[in-house]
Motif scaffolding. Structure first.
Motif, short mmCIF file in Angstrom:
data_model
loop_
_atom_site.label_atom_id
_atom_site.label_comp_id
_atom_site.label_asym_id
_atom_site.label_seq_id
_atom_site.Cartn_x
_atom_site.Cartn_y
_atom_site.Cartn_z
N GLY A 119 0.90 -1.39 -0.10
CA GLY A 119 0.05 -0.02 0.04
C GLY A 119 0.74 1.19 -0.05
N ARG A 120 0.53 2.25 0.91
CA ARG A 120 1.10 3.52 0.88
C ARG A 120 2.64 3.38 1.67
N THR A 121 3.60 2.68 1.26
CA THR A 121 4.74 2.43 2.18
C THR A 121 5.54 3.64 1.98
N ALA A 122 5.47 4.72 0.93
CA ALA A 122 6.39 5.85 0.86
C ALA A 122 6.37 6.69 2.13
N ASN A 123 5.33 6.49 3.01
CA ASN A 123 5.15 7.37 4.01
C ASN A 123 5.69 6.79 5.28
N ILE A 124 6.40 5.54 5.12
CA ILE A 124 6.68 4.92 6.39
C ILE A 124 7.87 5.59 7.02
N HIS A 125 7.81 5.92 8.19
CA HIS A 125 8.96 6.35 9.00
C HIS A 125 9.52 5.35 9.79
N ASP A 126 8.98 4.39 10.53
CA ASP A 126 9.56 3.38 11.33
C ASP A 126 8.73 2.34 11.46
N VAL A 127 9.20 1.08 11.60
CA VAL A 127 8.52 -0.01 11.82
C VAL A 127 8.88 -0.61 13.09
N GLY A 128 8.01 -1.28 13.91
CA GLY A 128 8.21 -1.81 15.19
C GLY A 128 7.65 -3.25 15.21
N TRP A 129 8.63 -4.01 16.18
CA TRP A 129 7.95 -5.17 16.50
C TRP A 129 7.43 -5.29 17.84
N PHE A 130 5.99 -5.46 18.01
CA PHE A 130 5.70 -5.43 19.73
C PHE A 130 5.17 -6.93 19.76
N ARG A 131 5.20 -7.38 21.21
CA ARG A 131 4.73 -8.52 21.39
C ARG A 131 3.65 -8.61 22.69
N GLN A 132 2.70 -9.43 22.87
CA GLN A 132 1.53 -9.55 23.94
C GLN A 132 1.54 -10.92 24.23
N ALA A 133 1.88 -11.08 25.48
CA ALA A 133 1.56 -12.56 26.03
C ALA A 133 0.28 -12.30 26.92
N PRO A 134 -0.51 -13.55 26.89
CA PRO A 134 -1.82 -13.44 27.69
C PRO A 134 -1.83 -12.71 28.84
N GLY A 135 -2.69 -11.74 29.28
CA GLY A 135 -3.16 -10.91 30.35
C GLY A 135 -2.05 -9.98 30.70
N THR A 136 -1.37 -9.57 29.69
CA THR A 136 -0.24 -8.52 29.64
C THR A 136 -0.42 -7.27 28.58
N GLU A 137 0.09 -6.31 28.61
CA GLU A 137 0.03 -5.24 27.67
C GLU A 137 0.92 -5.58 26.76
N ARG A 138 0.69 -5.03 25.41
CA ARG A 138 1.67 -5.14 24.19
C ARG A 138 2.74 -4.27 24.45
N LYS A 139 3.76 -4.86 24.25
CA LYS A 139 5.08 -4.02 24.30
C LYS A 139 5.97 -4.02 23.23
N LEU A 140 6.75 -2.95 23.00
CA LEU A 140 7.75 -2.92 21.82
C LEU A 140 8.96 -3.57 22.35
N VAL A 141 9.44 -4.45 21.21
CA VAL A 141 10.64 -5.15 21.66
C VAL A 141 11.69 -4.99 20.37
N ALA A 142 11.29 -4.27 19.42
CA ALA A 142 12.43 -3.92 18.45
C ALA A 142 11.71 -3.07 17.56
N SER A 143 12.65 -1.99 16.79
CA SER A 143 11.98 -1.02 15.82
C SER A 143 13.27 -0.73 15.04
N ILE A 144 12.96 -0.36 13.72
CA ILE A 144 13.95 0.37 13.02
C ILE A 144 13.45 1.31 12.05
N THR A 145 14.37 2.25 12.11
CA THR A 145 13.74 3.56 10.96
C THR A 145 13.92 3.07 9.59
N TRP A 146 12.99 3.50 8.69
CA TRP A 146 12.91 2.98 7.39
C TRP A 146 13.86 3.80 6.83
N SER A 147 14.06 4.87 6.89
CA SER A 147 14.99 5.57 5.81
C SER A 147 16.42 5.23 6.06
N ASP A 148 17.03 5.21 7.50
CA ASP A 148 18.38 4.91 7.40
C ASP A 148 18.78 3.56 8.13
#
Length: 117
Positions: free
Chosen positions: A26-55
């Motif tokens: 889709g509209r991938t030209a506007n992506i600034h960054d991408v993150g991986w989150f994870r969520q275990a049962p009964g817990t909040e969704r948390k960021l575990v890794a991210s990468i900036t699209w441009s550099d």
């Protein structure tokens, strides 16, 4: 609008490795960054890794630091999360998240990672 599809999850044993993939379309030209989150049962969704699209600047959270890497293939619009030395506490649904330059966010459907002891 950005569409995301995660893959690569599964059932593994402690100590094994997995590589998760997040394919963006889709509209991938506007992506600034991408993150991986994870969520275990009964817990909040948390960021575990991210990468900036441009550099390609990466950040790995404490939970995966030292045993995981995040990378991207801009030509294919895919972000990878390589996880090594998996532990039972890594068991969760892993979600890919894209943030556009204007702050808008999109989520994938998630992929289950289960690590047995």
């Amino acid at each position: 609008h950005v569409l995301l599809g995660e893959s690569g999850g599964g059932l593994v044993q402690a100590g094994d490795s997995l590589r998760l993939s997040c394919a963006a379309s889709g509209r991938t030209a506007n992506i600034h960054d991408v993150g991986w989150f994870r969520q275990a049962p009964g817990t909040e969704r948390k960021l575990v890794a991210s990468i900036t699209w441009s550099d390609g600047t990466t950040t790995i959270g404490d939970a995966l630091k030292g045993r995981s890497t995040i990378s991207r293939d801009n030509a294919k619009n895919i972000v990878y999360l390589q996880m090594n030395s998996l532990k039972p506490e890594d068991t969760a649904v892993y979600y890919c998240n894209v943030r556009e330059a204007d702050g808008k966010r999109y989520w994938g459907q998630g992929t289950q990672v289960t690590v047995s002891s």
